[in-house]
Design a protein around this motif. Structure first.
Motif, PDB file in Angstrom:
ATOM      1  N   ARG A  90       0.851  -1.198   0.000  1.00 24.49           N
ATOM      2  CA  ARG A  90       0.000   0.000   0.000  1.00 24.49           C
ATOM      3  C   ARG A  90       0.884   1.245   0.000  1.00 24.49           C
ATOM      4  N   ASN A  91       0.749   2.054  -1.022  1.00 27.05           N
ATOM      5  CA  ASN A  91       1.449   3.331  -1.109  1.00 27.05           C
ATOM      6  C   ASN A  91       0.496   4.449  -0.709  1.00 27.05           C
ATOM      7  N   PHE A  92      -0.018   4.356   0.491  1.00 30.42           N
ATOM      8  CA  PHE A  92      -0.978   5.341   1.005  1.00 30.42           C
ATOM      9  C   PHE A  92      -0.954   5.258   2.520  1.00 30.42           C
ATOM     10  N   GLN A  93      -1.272   6.368   3.169  1.00 28.62           N
ATOM     11  CA  GLN A  93      -1.298   6.372   4.624  1.00 28.62           C
ATOM     12  C   GLN A  93      -2.469   5.553   5.159  1.00 28.62           C
ATOM     13  N   THR A  94      -2.268   4.942   6.320  1.00 25.47           N
ATOM     14  CA  THR A  94      -3.369   4.298   7.016  1.00 25.47           C
ATOM     15  C   THR A  94      -4.256   5.359   7.659  1.00 25.47           C
ATOM     16  N   GLY A  95      -5.452   4.948   8.093  1.00 22.25           N
ATOM     17  CA  GLY A  95      -6.333   5.861   8.793  1.00 22.25           C
ATOM     18  C   GLY A  95      -5.657   6.529   9.983  1.00 22.25           C
ATOM     19  N   PRO A  96      -5.006   5.768  10.872  1.00 18.61           N
ATOM     20  CA  PRO A  96      -4.312   6.406  11.994  1.00 18.61           C
ATOM     21  C   PRO A  96      -3.221   7.383  11.565  1.00 18.61           C
ATOM     22  N   GLN A  97      -2.489   7.058  10.496  1.00 18.58           N
ATOM     23  CA  GLN A  97      -1.477   7.989  10.004  1.00 18.58           C
ATOM     24  C   GLN A  97      -2.110   9.271   9.477  1.00 18.58           C
ATOM     25  N   LEU A  98      -3.216   9.137   8.737  1.00 17.11           N
ATOM     26  CA  LEU A  98      -3.920  10.318   8.242  1.00 17.11           C
ATOM     27  C   LEU A  98      -4.384  11.200   9.397  1.00 17.11           C
ATOM     28  N   VAL A  99      -4.966  10.576  10.430  1.00 14.67           N
ATOM     29  CA  VAL A  99      -5.478  11.344  11.568  1.00 14.67           C
ATOM     30  C   VAL A  99      -4.334  11.973  12.353  1.00 14.67           C
ATOM     31  N   THR A 100      -3.274  11.208  12.616  1.00 12.79           N
ATOM     32  CA  THR A 100      -2.134  11.748  13.363  1.00 12.79           C
ATOM     33  C   THR A 100      -1.533  12.953  12.657  1.00 12.79           C
ATOM     34  N   ASN A 101      -1.249  12.806  11.373  1.00 11.48           N
ATOM     35  CA  ASN A 101      -0.686  13.916  10.609  1.00 11.48           C
ATOM     36  C   ASN A 101      -1.689  15.053  10.461  1.00 11.48           C
ATOM     37  N   GLY A 102      -2.978  14.703  10.291  1.00 14.17           N
ATOM     38  CA  GLY A 102      -4.005  15.727  10.146  1.00 14.17           C
ATOM     39  C   GLY A 102      -4.162  16.569  11.391  1.00 14.17           C
ATOM     40  N   LEU A 103      -4.133  15.948  12.568  1.00 16.69           N
ATOM     41  CA  LEU A 103      -4.247  16.694  13.821  1.00 16.69           C
ATOM     42  C   LEU A 103      -3.006  17.551  14.062  1.00 16.69           C
ATOM     43  N   ARG A 104      -1.831  17.009  13.743  1.00 23.60           N
ATOM     44  CA  ARG A 104      -0.607  17.809  13.886  1.00 23.60           C
ATOM     45  C   ARG A 104      -0.695  19.069  13.031  1.00 23.60           C
ATOM     46  N   LEU A 105      -1.197  18.938  11.823  1.00 24.02           N
ATOM     47  CA  LEU A 105      -1.319  20.101  10.945  1.00 24.02           C
ATOM     48  C   LEU A 105      -2.398  21.064  11.416  1.00 24.02           C
ATOM     49  N   ILE A 106      -3.450  20.569  12.092  1.00 28.61           N
ATOM     50  CA  ILE A 106      -4.449  21.475  12.675  1.00 28.61           C
ATOM     51  C   ILE A 106      -3.789  22.347  13.734  1.00 28.61           C
ATOM     52  N   ASN A 107      -2.935  21.756  14.558  1.00 24.09           N
ATOM     53  CA  ASN A 107      -2.183  22.547  15.539  1.00 24.09           C
ATOM     54  C   ASN A 107      -1.350  23.620  14.849  1.00 24.09           C
ATOM     55  N   ASN A 108      -0.686  23.232  13.764  1.00 26.00           N
ATOM     56  CA  ASN A 108       0.126  24.202  13.014  1.00 26.00           C
ATOM     57  C   ASN A 108      -0.745  25.291  12.397  1.00 26.00           C
ATOM     58  N   LEU A 109      -1.923  24.900  11.940  1.00 25.30           N
ATOM     59  CA  LEU A 109      -2.865  25.856  11.346  1.00 25.30           C
ATOM     60  C   LEU A 109      -3.346  26.864  12.394  1.00 25.30           C
ATOM     61  N   ILE A 110      -3.637  26.380  13.584  1.00 27.20           N
ATOM     62  CA  ILE A 110      -4.068  27.267  14.671  1.00 27.20           C
ATOM     63  C   ILE A 110      -2.973  28.272  15.005  1.00 27.20           C
ATOM     64  N   THR A 111      -1.730  27.792  15.061  1.00 23.08           N
ATOM     65  CA  THR A 111      -0.605  28.677  15.347  1.00 23.08           C
ATOM     66  C   THR A 111      -0.418  29.720  14.254  1.00 23.08           C
ATOM     67  N   ALA A 112      -0.524  29.271  12.993  1.00 21.45           N
ATOM     68  CA  ALA A 112      -0.272  30.175  11.867  1.00 21.45           C
ATOM     69  C   ALA A 112      -1.347  31.253  11.736  1.00 21.45           C
ATOM     70  N   THR A 113      -2.598  30.911  12.051  1.00 22.12           N
ATOM     71  CA  THR A 113      -3.708  31.866  11.869  1.00 22.12           C
ATOM     72  C   THR A 113      -4.080  32.593  13.155  1.00 22.12           C
ATOM     73  N   LYS A 114      -3.512  32.146  14.289  1.00 15.89           N
ATOM     74  CA  LYS A 114      -3.749  32.776  15.589  1.00 15.89           C
ATOM     75  C   LYS A 114      -5.215  32.714  16.024  1.00 15.89           C
ATOM     76  N   ILE A 115      -5.940  31.690  15.584  1.00 19.90           N
ATOM     77  CA  ILE A 115      -7.298  31.487  16.088  1.00 19.90           C
ATOM     78  C   ILE A 115      -7.215  30.750  17.421  1.00 19.90           C
ATOM     79  N   ALA A 116      -8.325  30.751  18.165  1.00 21.38           N
ATOM     80  CA  ALA A 116      -8.334  30.109  19.487  1.00 21.38           C
ATOM     81  C   ALA A 116      -9.599  29.267  19.658  1.00 21.38           C
ATOM     82  N   PRO A 117      -9.734  28.178  18.913  1.00 27.51           N
ATOM     83  CA  PRO A 117     -10.932  27.339  19.045  1.00 27.51           C
ATOM     84  C   PRO A 117     -10.962  26.633  20.400  1.00 27.51           C
ATOM     85  N   LYS A 118     -12.160  26.514  20.955  1.00 29.31           N
ATOM     86  CA  LYS A 118     -12.337  25.846  22.244  1.00 29.31           C
ATOM     87  C   LYS A 118     -13.073  24.517  22.124  1.00 29.31           C
TER      88      LYS A 118
END
Length: 411
Positions: free
Chosen positions: A145-173
């Motif tokens: 399989r040349n594709f991420q697993t579901g857990p890999q997609l979620v792990t990387n996706g959540l890490r990038l959400i953190n980066n997105l929050i930092t870059a845009t300076k939003i404060a979701p609760k």
């Protein structure tokens, strides 16, 4: 193998010949000597048709690029009709007709059905897109399989959400996770349940909501979303249900800070843009993406434009890129193995080490389970109805924008 900066006339003619063979479905014609026959199984009709057709366009663009690289392939395109049982029977037919390798199948359920056939028949199966963990957890010997697993997609996706929050300076609760109740969606739900508590995200995940992607609308789910008052809506969708979601959010005047997918298709698809117009903008998908700086990506984009003049590579890059890479893996292994026999060909596929390819990430290699662990992810935001990399900064062509503008007044 380095890619030439221009395509020679001979390479173009070779690619065109291979492309003609690719269109010779439904049966496989006799292959020329030294040519690998690859059956490409994709859901080109039915519920998953948009994504399947997008992958198919990548397969149509592949032969001339592979020819320039010195590979000889014949492609046979088969429609699984968004049905796992049809995927299984078509896999049997392709093998009976002489296919040496199968690729596909976009949907995890279809992929698992095809994998069982290939395992029984000892025919290699190169998965282009499918994220359910069991695909590489069952000890299958004739699958990579040349594709991420579901857990890999979620792990990387959540890490990038953190980066997105930092870059845009939003404060979701508060956030809500909304997902389709199909094989892929449930796998992502399981991954989210397991991974989110360990990520120390700066917001609370207040609820997970499952929905039927075949439903006529998502008004009930959106009503529930509104009552929970999330700042972020995290989604696992396909294009058709992502369209329903946005339309019902607009009707109910529900405007969160952002709609973000931690790893799923739908919101970057051409169907999404065409159906929603300006309402399709500013949504974010965190997932693997094509590397615009790769020479091979640029060659694929040129071929894509020639073979699919009515479509945009920008919108199809994810599906087209992974489909191309599945074919590249098979072709490269065949060239190294020097045989179409299933066992040695599969051994060569397992030994793949491709530093040059089209998706963001390290060399294409496979671990003992047949999984490529080197696939990267990017934060892709819809801007001007085009998916644009906004993170990581090294790959970005625009800065991210959140909170997203309100629904009213968009042009």
């Amino acid at each position: 193998m380095p890619l030439k900066t221009s395509v020679s006339r001979r390479a173009v003619l070779a690619g065109a010949a291979a492309g003609s063979a690719a269109l010779a479905a439904p049966s496989i014609v006799s292959a020329q000597a030294g040519t690998l026959r690859i059956g490409v199984l994709l859901p080109r009709s039915g519920l998953l048709a948009q994504a399947g057709q997008s992958c198919h366009r990548g397969a149509l663009a592949a032969p001339r690029v592979l020819a320039e690289l010195g590979y000889r392939v014949e492609l046979v395109h088969v429609d699984t009709e968004s049905n796992a049982d049809i995927a299984r029977t078509q896999a049997e037919r392709l093998i009976n007709d002489g296919a040496h390798v199968l690729t596909g199948a976009f949907d995890s359920g279809h992929t698992l059905a095809i994998a069982q056939v290939c395992e029984q028949r000892q025919v290699p199966f190169v998965v282009n897109i499918a994220a359910a963990p069991p695909i590489t957890e069952q000890g299958l010997k004739f699958l990579v399989r040349n594709f991420q697993t579901g857990p890999q997609l979620v792990t990387n996706g959540l890490r990038l959400i953190n980066n997105l929050i930092t870059a845009t300076k939003i404060a979701p609760k508060r956030a809500v996770f909304l997902h389709a109740n199909d094989t892929f969606g449930q796998a992502q739900r399981n991954a989210m349940d397991a991974i989110f508590p360990r990520t120390n995200m700066p917001f609370e995940l207040v609820e997970s909501i499952a929905y039927d992607p075949r439903a006529q609308d998502l008004s009930v789910e959106v009503t529930r979303l509104r009552s929970l008052r999330p700042d972020l809506v995290l989604v696992v969708t396909r294009a058709s249900d992502a369209i329903k979601l946005v339309r019902d959010m607009v009707r109910q005047r529900f405007e969160p800070m952002g709609i973000v997918s931690p790893g799923s298709p739908g919101m970057y698809d051409e169907e999404f843009y065409q159906a929603l117009g300006p309402l399709a903008d500013f949504h974010v998908s965190n997932l693997p993406w094509v590397n615009p700086k790769s020479a091979m990506t640029q060659a694929l984009e040129r071929s894509f434009a020639a073979t699919n003049p009515g479509n945009r590579f920008a919108a199809d890059g994810f599906n087209a890129g992974f489909t191309f890479e599945a074919l590249l893996i098979a072709a490269d292994a065949f060239k190294r193995a020097g045989t179409t026999s299933g066992v040695p060909l599969m051994e060569a596929i397992r030994a793949t080490n491709l530093a040059e390819h089209v998706m963001i990430g390290g060399p294409i290699r496979f671990d003992e389970k047949g999984q490529n662990p080197n696939i990267g992810s990017a934060c892709v935001q819809n801007r001007g109805r085009t998916p644009v990399v906004v993170l990581p900064e090294d790959n970005a062509t625009m800065a991210p924008v959140l909170p997203m503008p309100g629904w009213q007044g968009r042009t």
